[in-house]
Enzyme design. Structure first.
Site, short mmCIF file in Angstrom:
data_model
loop_
_atom_site.label_atom_id
_atom_site.label_comp_id
_atom_site.label_asym_id
_atom_site.label_seq_id
_atom_site.Cartn_x
_atom_site.Cartn_y
_atom_site.Cartn_z
N GLU A 46 11.55 1.32 -6.46
CA GLU A 46 10.63 2.63 -6.16
C GLU A 46 11.86 3.63 -5.74
OE1 GLU A 46 7.97 1.07 -3.24
OE2 GLU A 46 6.74 0.16 -5.02
N HIS A 58 3.26 4.40 -4.64
CA HIS A 58 3.08 3.36 -3.42
C HIS A 58 2.40 4.03 -2.29
CE1 HIS A 58 4.58 -0.62 -2.02
NE2 HIS A 58 3.55 -0.41 -1.39
#
Length: 326
Positions: free
Chosen positions: A263, A282
């Site tokens: 990420e 997220h």
């Protein structure tokens, strides 16, 4: 001397009444969120750090072992797969998280993603702003079956909301809340049976090696070609290559993804150009209410440790049975 609180969470201490509460405590409050460094910059303060509030940057055995004044590790969130709990336990250091604080936020995002998939909302938005006028016949969620993989706080909250929308809910859970299951008319199934029945499958399990590729090619093959997969757990839970292949061959209708192995993710992966996938960064827990709840729970647990008491949220209570080691 001020209590030294270090956080690797970009959100802790920024929302609602939490900044004021931290200011009232008069801590030395240090934010370490430098993503170019593996520890976010914690090493610069490790000698003085007493409390570490963890975001997505890992709290490794090295970080925990090299912090001589460390009194507690606290997750600003729920999943502690990026905290070396055994390393903390070996030193007699308690580890805390904030169970239930983000349950409603994640459940609402899952519900929104499900509706977005059913009605192709992101695609329809792009059609209109792009100057076209292409209508699409979607589907309704009422009467459909939602499969919840992981019936913890988030899964239960989502199940309640889905039932209110007229959906049938099936679930798989290692340690089910029998009273909740009875009250809400939820059918417990094994994973294979759930995948075969559900029109929407929503993942709410912990990450880590035990759940790596929980959903792979074999599992996707068991799903209906009209079904949707939604990952609000951790990136490694889904085999992204297998998911892409299933979508490209029309063996699956669509997907929603909120969690990624890396990420931010590598957007060169072919799944990122697929028109039937909804992506979010997220952000399941990212609501004002959720972040405030997590912050207040974290502050309360720091206060508990400073007072020499025990919090019911401690994840390694066995530390209290043995003296702390340096």
């Amino acid at each position: 001397m001020k209590t030294v609180v270090v956080t690797t969470s970009p959100g802790f201490g920024k929302v609602g009444c939490v900044p004021q509460r931290i200011q009232e405590h008069d801590w030395e409050f240090i934010r370490c969120t430098d993503t170019t460094r593996p520890d976010g910059g914690v090493a610069d303060h490790i000698e003085r750090m007493e409390f570490l509030v963890v975001g997505l940057i890992p709290a490794t055995a090295a970080v925990i072992g090299n912090a001589p004044r460390l009194r507690a590790v606290l997750k600003h969130g729920v999943g502690v797969d990026n905290i070396d709990v055994p390393a903390a336990t070996a030193r007699g250091i308690p580890v805390f998280n904030t169970p239930g604080a983000n349950a409603n936020a994640v459940a609402e995002l899952a519900l929104g993603s499900m509706l977005s998939l059913a009605r192709r909302i992101p695609m329809m938005h792009q059609v209109v702003v792009g100057g076209a006028w292409q209508r699409h016949i979607g589907t309704e969620v009422e009467g459909k079956t939602l499969g919840v993989v992981g019936l913890g706080n988030i899964g239960k909250t989502l199940a309640r909301k889905a039932r209110a929308l007229g959906m049938k809910v099936v679930a798989t859970e290692l340690y089910p809340d029998a009273a909740f299951v009875r009250e809400h008319g939820i059918e417990l199934l094994g994973l294979d049976a759930l995948l075969a029945q559900a029109d929407y499958v929503s993942l709410h399990v912990f990450g880590g090696k035990d759940n790596a590729h929980l959903i792979g090619a074999a599992e996707l093959a068991r799903m209906k070609p009209t079904a949707y997969l939604m990952n609000f757990a951790r990136g490694e839970v889904v085999d992204l290559d297998a998911l892409t292949a299933a979508l490209q061959s029309d063996r699956l209708m669509g997907a929603a993804i909120d969690a990624y192995v890396a990420e931010p993710p590598d957007r060169s992966h072919p799944i990122f150009v697929h028109p039937r996938v909804v992506f979010t960064p997220h952000c399941g827990a990212d609501t004002t209410e959720s972040v405030e709840r997590m912050g207040l729970m974290t502050i309360a647990d720091i206060d508990t440790v400073l007072a020499g008491d025990r919090s019911p949220r401690v994840l390694n209570p066995e530390i209290y049975a043995t003296p702390q080691r340096g």
